[in-house]
Scaffold this motif. Structure first.
Motif, short mmCIF file in Angstrom:
data_model
loop_
_atom_site.label_atom_id
_atom_site.label_comp_id
_atom_site.label_asym_id
_atom_site.label_seq_id
_atom_site.Cartn_x
_atom_site.Cartn_y
_atom_site.Cartn_z
N ILE A 61 0.83 -1.20 0.00
CA ILE A 61 0.00 0.00 0.00
C ILE A 61 0.86 1.25 0.00
O ILE A 61 0.49 2.27 -0.57
CB ILE A 61 -0.99 0.01 1.19
CG1 ILE A 61 -1.98 1.16 1.06
CG2 ILE A 61 -0.26 0.05 2.52
CD1 ILE A 61 -2.75 1.21 -0.23
N ALA A 64 2.09 1.66 -3.67
CA ALA A 64 1.05 1.56 -4.70
C ALA A 64 1.17 2.60 -5.80
O ALA A 64 0.88 2.33 -6.96
CB ALA A 64 -0.34 1.64 -4.05
N ARG A 65 1.59 3.81 -5.46
CA ARG A 65 1.63 4.89 -6.46
C ARG A 65 2.97 4.97 -7.20
O ARG A 65 3.00 5.16 -8.41
CB ARG A 65 1.34 6.23 -5.79
CG ARG A 65 -0.14 6.45 -5.54
CD ARG A 65 -0.41 7.74 -4.82
NE ARG A 65 0.18 8.92 -5.45
CZ ARG A 65 -0.30 9.55 -6.51
NH1 ARG A 65 -1.41 9.08 -7.09
NH2 ARG A 65 0.28 10.61 -7.00
N PHE A 128 -4.15 3.64 -7.72
CA PHE A 128 -4.69 4.49 -6.67
C PHE A 128 -4.21 5.93 -6.84
O PHE A 128 -3.04 6.18 -7.15
CB PHE A 128 -4.24 4.01 -5.28
CG PHE A 128 -4.75 2.65 -4.89
CD1 PHE A 128 -5.72 2.01 -5.63
CD2 PHE A 128 -4.26 2.01 -3.76
CE1 PHE A 128 -6.20 0.76 -5.27
CE2 PHE A 128 -4.73 0.77 -3.39
CZ PHE A 128 -5.70 0.13 -4.15
N ARG A 133 -4.80 6.18 -1.88
CA ARG A 133 -3.73 5.41 -1.26
C ARG A 133 -3.60 5.74 0.22
O ARG A 133 -3.42 4.87 1.06
CB ARG A 133 -2.40 5.71 -1.97
CG ARG A 133 -1.26 4.76 -1.58
CD ARG A 133 0.07 5.46 -1.51
NE ARG A 133 0.09 6.48 -0.47
CZ ARG A 133 0.30 6.20 0.81
NH1 ARG A 133 0.47 4.97 1.23
NH2 ARG A 133 0.31 7.17 1.70
#
Length: 385
Positions: A61, A64-65, A128, A133
């Motif tokens: 997480i 994620a970006r 996300f 996020r």
């Protein structure tokens, strides 16, 4: 009169059950979809054991970006994995890189863990946005630190994430098809600890205490924890954090995610976002301070030692209230607590990064006197934005 109770009969008045205000949901329906996508991605990874999967959730997480997730050694320690070395090795076997540095002695320097599958792809598996996020990241930490599972096994905390992501807030859910076997095995533990209200075969029901963590709630007008307030010119909590410096955000997340403090997002956001108001000490407060000082003389060294130990354990400093309570100084008004702590700061036993909350730590006088645990503790941790 017929139908009326006799004079000798007694009637016990019904007592109304206390009204318990439900907690605000952490995720919107769309953010719940993102939480389920996160858990599905982790479930698809060729990993064995709850330790590796729980660590993968946290890394994923955060990465994620950008494809790079920043963690510290303290983050790894706070997950309380049974085999952290094995978990780190399992991620290395996936081709994830640089996470070995988490096992060193440095607990505070962020380690950028590269997740190749999330980096530089035109069709990322977790598309996300910044706010999405951040929300899902906060949800993972709040779910893992929820009171029923805060001290539970790694498998139970991992199962809690899967079941909260898929569980409706207003009815029964069905166990997700990709729920790992180690999570299925701990369903009785979640039932016993009160995370689940019911569990029968493939059906389960989240307990009322954790339904605010549901990722499958129906659309509604239920307010989120912190909303934009245009009239007051107040930024949302996510927007505030997005505008913070790297060091300040790291400090904020240490407080938000601290499993020992387990503070609500509403409380943390209010503490960081509110404007500092100078405390006023009237004659009554000054008299109370004199009384306190007579009852608890020479508290500087002990307060500095407590602050150092608290920081080493929690990854952030204590609040004014936490320090006063931890020192056993008894019931104190807010004004008296502030007066006491400012006195200890003026004497050099404590210092902080005013007005940033949760930054109390030993001061220069403590370092000069060699108070245990104060070596290097006087360095500033964050700066106000």
């Amino acid at each position: 009169m017929q139908g009326m109770p006799s004079a000798s009969s007694s009637t016990i008045p019904a007592t109304a059950a206390p009204v318990v205000k439900p907690k605000p949901f952490l995720l919107t329906p769309r953010q719940g979809e993102a939480a389920r996508a996160l858990m599905a991605y982790v479930a698809s990874l060729p990993l064995e054991g709850a330790d590796a999967r729980l660590l993968a959730v946290v890394v994923t997480i955060r990465a994620a970006r950008s494809g790079v997730g920043n963690l510290t050694g303290q983050d790894l320690r706070s997950l309380r994995l049974a085999d952290p070395e094995g978990a780190v090795g399992a991620l290395a076997a996936l081709g994830w890189r640089r996470q070995e540095a988490l096992l060193g002695e440095d607990l505070v320097t962020p380690v950028g863990i590269l997740v190749p599958d999330l980096s530089g792809r035109p069709d990322p598996p977790l598309p996300f946005g910044k706010v999405m996020r951040s929300r899902v990241s906060g949800w993972t930490m709040r779910t893992m630190s929820a009171k029923p599972v805060r001290k539970a096994s790694t498998a139970a905390r991992l199962a809690a994430l899967f079941l909260a992501a898929h569980g409706p807030a207003d009815g029964y859910g069905t166990l997700p098809a990709d729920l790992p076997d180690e999570c299925r095995a701990v369903l009785p533990e979640l039932l016993d600890k009160g995370f689940l209200a019911e569990s029968d075969g493939d059906r389960y029901l989240l307990s009322e205490a954790v339904r605010h963590l549901s990722g499958a709630r129906p659309p509604s007008d239920t307010p989120s924890l912190v909303r934009d307030d245009p009239e007051a010119g107040r930024l949302s909590w996510d927007a505030w954090k997005d505008g913070a410096s790297v060091a300040l955000r790291r400090h904020v997340e240490a407080v938000e995610r601290c499993p020992d403090c387990a503070l609500s997002t509403a409380l943390v956001s209010e503490a960081f976002m509110r404007k500092a108001v100078p405390a006023q000490f009237d004659e009554k407060v000054r008299a109370a301070h004199d009384t306190w000082e007579a009852k608890f003389p020479h508290q500087g060294p002990a307060a500095a030692e407590f602050a150092a130990a608290f920081r080493a354990s929690h990854g952030h400093g204590p609040s004014v209230k936490q320090l006063c309570k931890g020192m056993g100084w008894g019931k104190m008004s807010r004004e008296l607590r502030i007066h006491v702590i400012r006195g200890l700061i003026a004497e050099g036993w404590l210092t902080n990064t005013d007005p940033v909350p949760w930054t109390l730590r030993p001061g220069r006088a403590a370092a000069r006197k060699g108070v245990p645990g104060t070596s290097g503790a006087t360095a500033a941790v964050v700066r106000p934005r």
